[in-house]
Design a protein around this motif. Structure first.
Motif, mmCIF file in Angstrom:
data_model
loop_
_atom_site.group_PDB
_atom_site.id
_atom_site.type_symbol
_atom_site.label_atom_id
_atom_site.label_comp_id
_atom_site.label_asym_id
_atom_site.label_seq_id
_atom_site.Cartn_x
_atom_site.Cartn_y
_atom_site.Cartn_z
ATOM 1 N N SER A 296 44.248 41.274 38.805
ATOM 2 C CA SER A 296 43.951 42.298 37.791
ATOM 3 C C SER A 296 44.242 43.693 38.338
ATOM 4 O O SER A 296 44.671 44.579 37.594
ATOM 5 N N ARG A 302 46.760 38.877 31.466
ATOM 6 C CA ARG A 302 45.766 37.811 31.599
ATOM 7 C C ARG A 302 46.448 36.458 31.747
ATOM 8 O O ARG A 302 46.076 35.648 32.599
ATOM 9 N N SER A 551 35.530 40.657 32.363
ATOM 10 C CA SER A 551 36.658 40.853 33.266
ATOM 11 C C SER A 551 37.239 39.515 33.692
ATOM 12 O O SER A 551 36.605 38.465 33.562
ATOM 13 N N LEU A 552 38.457 39.576 34.265
ATOM 14 C CA LEU A 552 39.087 38.368 34.780
ATOM 15 C C LEU A 552 38.268 37.782 35.919
ATOM 16 O O LEU A 552 38.219 36.566 36.109
#
Length: 935
Positions: A296, A302, A551-552
């Motif tokens: 990220s 993504r 978030s990732l």
């Protein structure tokens, strides 16, 4: 289960495999028939109908058939290839060729690895036969476990140069792996069979090994490069951390658990913390979350980040050693990443079902792996049981509640498997896991990983971080050692039955479900929405966990660690409605609670037939160890075996990291498996290493009420250390003298006939006299239990036998018992009949001789004892000889065997029969032994 067909299918498949694994022959057929008759009724009870029933029955049959098909193919082709019998193959010398298919484990003077054998050439002592054999080299495809005994210290470096993928030629001999020689003992042969290995190949010296690196495509062996990378990482850790920190950090970061200091590992094991040292969901979650965080930062989309993480997870699985637990975590992570990439909701139970089914299809013997069982049980248990336990901590702060919920659930789920395999459980395990797991997994693990990686860039930068990690490790070590030092918290459990384990999980779930419903049912939780809902399509362009943008990094943690993240997401996501329990529910809840407690109490009790005494002559190799269990359940251990070392103490390079010690490896595990919570007495017949050596581990791990010995010391440090340990643990010491008796219970008495302290040749040195003739001064006693008589003789020699017979003839021994009788309470019984009978010169007069039931033959059947007069006087119906298989002393001596046969005694030998057990009730003795006797 109705909305989760894959979960239902996997459970039925595992049940079918389990039955096929546990049963054989006609018992398997009848077991399958019974299961197929009951399974439709069970499925109907849980509202599974129609074609689903046939689908699940097919899964059950498929699991059993798959196991049987694989098991039937799991056999050695070596005897058939060589056209010889299996017993003739054992010990056969040969030259073999093959490919090295594992990393090389070097420990002291031994190197161990696996090879895929491709050809074999028998070796003969005759030159003519050698020429013939050279033309008859056989092709074969079979795995072997190779053990190379290193002769010189320099050979360690030579062995370190052998790498996976090398083409290797070996000169040595085939050895059949050892099987369990005690009831409930470790079976190395079965363990290796589960790895598809049926033979050991033993090699003497690195000069008998020729390794050639592969050429062509073989140079690009992925596993070879993985081993190289693991070794580089291990070297980096060793450069940063001294021992024991180096081994601990290698286990924590890279999964090299075998490099952990045995003492440290034992401390962690006693508190149930070894799971943190095995790469599993925790490590994979940190890895995936960190990877997605880095991606990220690189501003990747993504979809790209998830794809890269999906590809790199297998690399981490290989790099961390590929244990069943990390394979499970890796597979679940890959499935979760794929679903997140496709925008599908993740169902944790479906994911774990898919992982289990794939692993079982690839290798059904995963079912026998402790790592596999614990990993899947705990992971599935956290998903199923934690929503019910979360409510109990609803008033706690969120982070503490999540940690407490995970800890309590994991401990409750792992408890049955822990006592099944390790036979102990520390009550402080809850506290230790609550306090230390978060510290280790959230701080020490990432810190250690960063430190290791920084060492490849600039070591001075990594050193301060390594120092911080070592301080945290030291805090962990001190805390673990302190908790283990607290007495009374470690409980020993006999091995439970599988039926009891199933009942435990069922009753626990029902009890928690009722408490959950009665104390407030959670109406809306993220756990239900995210981790257990059926698969539905989501928007692929959103990072969502629990219906929220995230978030990732958080997404990665939830993917790789669904069973744990449920504890955090379930709280605060919904609301609770408080409902009162009905009267029936309260009664049912109370009944379940009582049943649960009663079940635990029942499992904790030592299993023993009512009113039956048991004498167990353990097979501990060359030495003596006998466990006596009285009809009232008192336990007495006579000797503890001991590993005798003949090596040069100056050659420290030969010392192994965890050397074999019979007390720690055999005696203590057997005592724990049999549920021995406390020993009423430990009796050391004399201070020889093969009798007392194993007792050091016994005193350190098993509570002992009294310690009895011959009142002397050998002057050796090991025996003095044993006595010091007894005094440190406040165990009363009793110096046995002729004429003493010990009444263990109403039906059990021990009458001590030797040593005679007044006639012992000793030197007074310090607090205890030193005797250089320990065999002669052995403790000899007559056991009178449940109407049977057994004579235990230690290592007494012929002179001691003669002295005792003369004392019996002169009536001096009877006087000794009468003199001490007022103090020790000698009872009327077999001892009076034995000691008052005159010694007969006419050995042919059978009517004039006495007869005892069992004679424990002195000194392992050595020629130095068991004289004709001695054996004829006692006229034992049964004789037991404790000796090591293929021992170098030649025990038992052929002359002793001839004299025993002449007396008409039935002879039982541990070197041929393994453990010998005698069950005594009302004067009758039933005997069984572990192995089929070799004629």
């Amino acid at each position: 289960m109705k909305g989760r067909p894959l979960l239902s299918f996997t459970i039925c498949w595992l049940c079918g495999s389990g039955i096929a694994c546990a049963l054989t022959g006609w018992t398997l057929i009848w077991g399958l028939i019974g299961a197929l008759a009951c399974l439709p009724l069970l499925l109907r009870f849980i509202n599974v109908r129609g074609w689903s029933v046939l689908f699940l029955l097919a899964a059950f049959i498929g699991g059993a058939a798959h196991w049987e098909w694989n098991d039937a193919r799991n056999h050695s082709s070596l005897p058939e290839t060589m056209n010889v019998a299996a017993d003739e193959t054992d010990g056969m010398a040969a030259e073999i060729q093959g490919e090295l298919v594992s990393d090389v484990r070097i420990d002291g003077d031994r190197a161990e690895f696996k090879i895929q054998m491709s050809s074999i050439l028998p070796i003969s002592n005759s030159s003519t036969d050698t020429d013939l054999a050279a033309s008859s080299a056989s092709k074969i495809d079979e795995q072997l476990m190779v053990q190379v005994r290193l002769l010189e210290e320099e050979e360690q470096q030579v062995a370190a140069g052998w790498k996976r993928g090398d083409l290797i030629t070996l000169n040595g001999s085939f050895v059949l792996p050892g099987e369990a020689r005690n009831f409930g003992g470790f079976d190395y042969r079965s363990y290796l069979r589960a790895l598809h290995i049926h033979w050991l190949f033993k090699v003497k010296g690195a000069s008998s090994v020729t390794a050639t690196p592969p050429e062509g495509l073989g140079q690009f062996n992925v596993l070879r490069w993985t081993d190289w990378t693991r070794n580089r990482l291990a070297s980096a850790v060793e450069q940063l951390f001294p021992e024991p920190h180096a081994g601990y950090m290698k286990g924590l970061i890279i999964g090299m658990a075998t490099d952990i200091d045995p003492g440290t590992y034992g401390q962690f094991s006693q508190l149930g913390l070894t799971h943190i040292l095995a790469i599993s969901g925790t490590h994979v979650a940190v890895y995936v979350a960190s990877l997605l965080l880095i991606l990220s930062w690189l501003r990747l989309t993504r979809e790209t980040a998830l794809t890269i993480a999906l590809i790199l997870v297998p690399a981490y699985v290989l790099l961390s050693g590929g244990s069943p637990s990390v394979i499970r975590a890796g597979m679940m992570s890959m499935i979760g990443l794929y679903m997140a990439r496709r925008g599908l909701a993740r169902d944790g139970l479906q994911m774990i079902s898919a992982a289990a089914l794939l692993m079982m299809w690839w290798n059904p013997y995963f079912l026998l792996s402790v790592s596999f069982q614990l990993s899947f049980l705990v992971t599935a248990g956290l998903m199923i049981y934690m929503p019910l336990i979360n409510r109990l901590f609803s008033s706690w702060p969120k982070s503490l509640a999540a940690t407490a919920s995970v800890t309590v659930t994991a401990q409750l789920i792992s408890f049955p498997v822990t006592i099944l395999y390790f036979n102990q459980f520390s009550l402080l395990s809850f506290v230790a896991n609550f306090l230390l797991v978060s510290l280790i997994s959230a701080i020490v693990l990432p810190l250690g990983t960063v430190t290791m990686l920084l060492s490849f860039i600039w070591i001075p930068l990594a050193k301060p971080l390594a120092w911080i990690a070592m301080q945290l490790n030291q805090l962990t070590f001190v805390s673990v050692e302190w908790m283990n030092s607290l007495p009374g918290f470690v409980l020993i459990w006999a091995t439970p039955s599988l039926l009891w384990i199933a009942a435990y999980y069922a009753v626990l779930y029902a009890l928690l479900y009722l408490l959950h419903r009665g104390n407030g049912a959670q109406q809306e939780t993220a756990f239900v929405e995210e981790e257990t809902a059926p698969l539905v399509r989501q928007q692929p362009d959103k990072n969502r966990v629990d219906g929220k943008e995230t978030s990732l990094t958080t997404l990665g943690a939830s993917i790789a660690w669904p069973e744990y993240t449920s504890a955090f997401t379930a709280r605060g996501a919904g609301y609770y409605t408080h409902q009162r329990m009905s009267k029936f529910q309260r009664w049912l809840c109370g009944l379940l609670a009582l049943s649960f407690i009663a079940g635990l109490w029942w499992a904790y009790q030592t299993p023993q037939p009512a009113g039956t005494g048991i004498v167990q002559f353990l097979d501990i190799g060359q030495g003596d160890s006998t466990l006596i269990t009285t009809p009232e359940g008192k336990h007495i251990l006579v000797d503890g075996g001991g590993t005798v070392s003949f090596g040069n103490t100056e050659q420290s390079w030969k010392t192994r990291r965890d050397p074999y010690e019979v007390g720690a490896k055999v005696v203590v595990p057997l005592l724990k498996k049999r549920g021995i919570h406390r020993l009423e007495a430990v009796i050391v017949t004399h201070a020889d290493q093969d009798h007392f050596g194993g007792l050091q581990a016994v005193l350190e791990q098993i509570p002992v009420k009294r310690f009895m010995f011959n009142g002397t010391t050998s002057g050796k440090d090991n025996f003095d250390k044993l006595l010091d340990t007894a005094m440190e643990r406040k165990i009363p010491l009793y110096a046995i003298q002729q004429g003493m008796s010990y009444k263990a219970d109403k039906e059990t008495s021990l009458h001590f006939m030797a040593p005679d302290l007044a006639h012992m040749d000793v030197n007074i040195s310090g607090n205890l006299p030193v005797s250089e003739h320990q065999n002669h001064d052995s403790v000899v006693f007559l056991l009178d239990m449940a109407g049977a008589s057994m004579l235990f003789t230690g290592d007494m020699d012929a002179a001691a036998e003669q002295d005792l017979l003369y004392m019996i003839q002169d009536g001096a021994l009877s006087a000794q018992f009468e003199q001490k009788g007022a103090d020790i309470g000698v009872t009327e019984g077999v001892v009076q009949r034995v000691l008052t009978h005159p010694l007969q010169d006419n050995s042919n007069d059978v009517s004039a001789s006495i007869s005892i039931d069992v004679l424990k033959v002195a000194h392992h059947g050595s020629k130095t004892s068991s004289t004709e007069a001695w054996l004829q006087y006692w006229n034992a119906k049964t004789a037991v000889i404790s000796a090591g298989i293929n021992n170098t002393y030649g025990h038992p001596n052929p002359g002793v065997m001839e004299r025993l046969e002449a007396t008409g005694s039935d002879i039982y030998r541990t070197d041929q029969m393994g453990e010998v057990q005698m069950r005594v009730k009302d004067g009758k003795i039933d005997i069984r032994y572990k192995l089929v006797a070799v004629e």
